[in-house]
Design an enzyme around this catalytic site. Sequence first.
Site, PDB file in Angstrom:
ATOM      1  N   GLY A  44      -6.414 -34.348  46.939  1.00  0.00           N
ATOM      2  CA  GLY A  44      -7.667 -35.196  46.972  1.00  0.00           C
ATOM      3  C   GLY A  44      -8.382 -34.943  48.587  1.00  0.00           C
ATOM      4  O   GLY A  44      -9.696 -35.192  48.876  1.00  0.00           O
ATOM      5  N   GLU A  99      -6.098 -38.173  54.672  1.00  0.00           N
ATOM      6  CA  GLU A  99      -6.243 -38.709  53.315  1.00  0.00           C
ATOM      7  C   GLU A  99      -7.564 -38.805  52.647  1.00  0.00           C
ATOM      8  O   GLU A  99      -8.532 -39.059  53.536  1.00  0.00           O
ATOM      9  CB  GLU A  99      -5.201 -39.966  53.042  1.00  0.00           C
ATOM     10  CG  GLU A  99      -4.064 -39.853  52.675  1.00  0.00           C
ATOM     11  CD  GLU A  99      -4.093 -39.929  50.843  1.00  0.00           C
ATOM     12  OE1 GLU A  99      -4.990 -39.401  50.458  1.00  0.00           O
ATOM     13  OE2 GLU A  99      -3.078 -40.695  50.326  1.00  0.00           O
ATOM     14  N   ASP A 100      -7.738 -38.623  51.438  1.00  0.00           N
ATOM     15  CA  ASP A 100      -8.898 -38.889  50.872  1.00  0.00           C
ATOM     16  C   ASP A 100      -9.260 -40.519  50.810  1.00  0.00           C
ATOM     17  O   ASP A 100     -10.405 -40.919  51.183  1.00  0.00           O
ATOM     18  CB  ASP A 100      -9.243 -38.332  49.242  1.00  0.00           C
ATOM     19  CG  ASP A 100      -8.155 -38.807  48.783  1.00  0.00           C
ATOM     20  OD1 ASP A 100      -7.027 -39.317  48.904  1.00  0.00           O
ATOM     21  OD2 ASP A 100      -8.272 -38.147  47.449  1.00  0.00           O
ATOM     22  N   ASP A 103      -5.256 -46.883  49.501  1.00  0.00           N
ATOM     23  CA  ASP A 103      -5.430 -47.677  48.428  1.00  0.00           C
ATOM     24  C   ASP A 103      -4.447 -48.767  48.322  1.00  0.00           C
ATOM     25  O   ASP A 103      -4.548 -49.773  49.220  1.00  0.00           O
ATOM     26  CB  ASP A 103      -5.516 -46.896  46.863  1.00  0.00           C
ATOM     27  CG  ASP A 103      -5.938 -47.811  45.658  1.00  0.00           C
ATOM     28  OD1 ASP A 103      -6.617 -48.961  45.968  1.00  0.00           O
ATOM     29  OD2 ASP A 103      -5.523 -47.514  44.563  1.00  0.00           O
ATOM     30  N   LYS A 131      -9.614 -48.799  50.923  1.00  0.00           N
ATOM     31  CA  LYS A 131      -9.768 -50.033  50.048  1.00  0.00           C
ATOM     32  C   LYS A 131      -8.784 -51.233  50.423  1.00  0.00           C
ATOM     33  O   LYS A 131      -7.976 -51.043  49.781  1.00  0.00           O
ATOM     34  CB  LYS A 131      -9.527 -49.424  48.424  1.00  0.00           C
ATOM     35  CG  LYS A 131     -10.585 -48.922  47.672  1.00  0.00           C
ATOM     36  CD  LYS A 131     -10.073 -49.048  46.255  1.00  0.00           C
ATOM     37  CE  LYS A 131     -10.181 -47.638  45.485  1.00  0.00           C
ATOM     38  NZ  LYS A 131      -9.900 -47.799  44.296  1.00  0.00           N
ATOM     39  N   PHE A 152     -13.320 -47.673  41.339  1.00  0.00           N
ATOM     40  CA  PHE A 152     -12.538 -46.343  41.359  1.00  0.00           C
ATOM     41  C   PHE A 152     -13.626 -45.607  41.436  1.00  0.00           C
ATOM     42  O   PHE A 152     -14.605 -45.298  40.776  1.00  0.00           O
ATOM     43  CB  PHE A 152     -11.993 -46.200  39.973  1.00  0.00           C
ATOM     44  CG  PHE A 152     -10.822 -45.198  40.014  1.00  0.00           C
ATOM     45  CD1 PHE A 152      -9.726 -45.249  40.440  1.00  0.00           C
ATOM     46  CD2 PHE A 152     -11.392 -43.835  39.553  1.00  0.00           C
ATOM     47  CE1 PHE A 152      -8.918 -44.268  40.566  1.00  0.00           C
ATOM     48  CE2 PHE A 152     -10.398 -42.651  39.429  1.00  0.00           C
ATOM     49  CZ  PHE A 152      -9.161 -42.854  40.149  1.00  0.00           C
ATOM     50  N   VAL A 153     -13.469 -44.601  42.619  1.00  0.00           N
ATOM     51  CA  VAL A 153     -14.563 -43.773  43.032  1.00  0.00           C
ATOM     52  C   VAL A 153     -14.103 -42.235  42.960  1.00  0.00           C
ATOM     53  O   VAL A 153     -12.762 -42.069  42.742  1.00  0.00           O
ATOM     54  CB  VAL A 153     -14.929 -43.691  44.533  1.00  0.00           C
ATOM     55  CG1 VAL A 153     -15.542 -45.357  44.603  1.00  0.00           C
ATOM     56  CG2 VAL A 153     -13.747 -43.822  45.453  1.00  0.00           C
ATOM     57  N   ASP A 159     -10.517 -37.651  42.524  1.00  0.00           N
ATOM     58  CA  ASP A 159     -10.639 -36.984  40.842  1.00  0.00           C
ATOM     59  C   ASP A 159     -10.221 -38.380  39.945  1.00  0.00           C
ATOM     60  O   ASP A 159      -9.762 -39.401  40.510  1.00  0.00           O
ATOM     61  CB  ASP A 159      -9.548 -36.366  40.620  1.00  0.00           C
ATOM     62  CG  ASP A 159      -8.109 -36.775  40.762  1.00  0.00           C
ATOM     63  OD1 ASP A 159      -7.688 -37.478  41.782  1.00  0.00           O
ATOM     64  OD2 ASP A 159      -7.386 -36.812  39.626  1.00  0.00           O
ATOM     65  N   ARG A 165     -13.809 -33.820  40.859  1.00  0.00           N
ATOM     66  CA  ARG A 165     -13.413 -33.491  42.595  1.00  0.00           C
ATOM     67  C   ARG A 165     -14.693 -32.728  43.030  1.00  0.00           C
ATOM     68  O   ARG A 165     -15.055 -32.534  44.277  1.00  0.00           O
ATOM     69  CB  ARG A 165     -12.182 -32.585  42.631  1.00  0.00           C
ATOM     70  CG  ARG A 165     -10.820 -33.217  42.217  1.00  0.00           C
ATOM     71  CD  ARG A 165      -9.836 -32.496  42.935  1.00  0.00           C
ATOM     72  NE  ARG A 165      -8.430 -32.777  42.177  1.00  0.00           N
ATOM     73  CZ  ARG A 165      -7.663 -33.716  42.697  1.00  0.00           C
ATOM     74  NH1 ARG A 165      -8.074 -34.689  43.711  1.00  0.00           N
ATOM     75  NH2 ARG A 165      -6.589 -34.130  42.063  1.00  0.00           N
TER      76      ARG A 165
END
Length: 179
Positions: A44, A99-100, A103, A131, A152-153, A159, A165
Amino acid sequence: MNQDVEEKLFASEEELKAIIARLGAQITADYAGKTPLFVGVLRGCFIFMADLVRACDLPCTIDFMVVSSYGKGTTSTGAVKIIKDLTENIEGRDVIIVEDILDSGNTLSYLKKYMEARRPASIRIVTLLDKPDRRTADVKADYVGFTIPDAFVVGYGLDYQEKYRNLPYIGVLKPEIYS
Ligand code: IMP
Ligand code: MG
């Protein structure tokens, strides 16, 4: 792809660029005189990290880990599996984990402990998206691009089932795509 997106998270791609420029400037100031090692969490992070390191005016090195914490759905299974380990020796290094999205926090709390055991000089976390509503593990990012609600993005590296992506923006996926 575009038709599967309910709404864009940022008004424009320029807004996303400005966020990354701000993160880069902060890291550049905080690490002045040092040579940090950016460790990207694949897959990610790949687009964000490419932009972030170019926004940092610092000598630095990069490395990547591949971990898997998700099955095919949209919620974490809680178990983190290392698929590709660090290539570099991180002992004595100033590590910045990239990190992307943060969560549940499972992935990063696991990775932070994993790396701490290898005695780096310091470890910080930079995440493009946070998040916080969904956090269950005790972990906080030192640098956050943008805090988002529980949706959820996808896009810009993120992805759903390995797709989306390559969207040049971040968008909320239509729930009917995954329900
Ligand atoms: P955590 O371990 O629950 O914090 O999850 C972290 C990983 O889950 C991230 O690195 C992403 O790969 C993935 N993830 C979490 N939320 C999303 C999302 O909204 N879209 C895409 N991937 C996500
Ligand atoms: Mg993922």
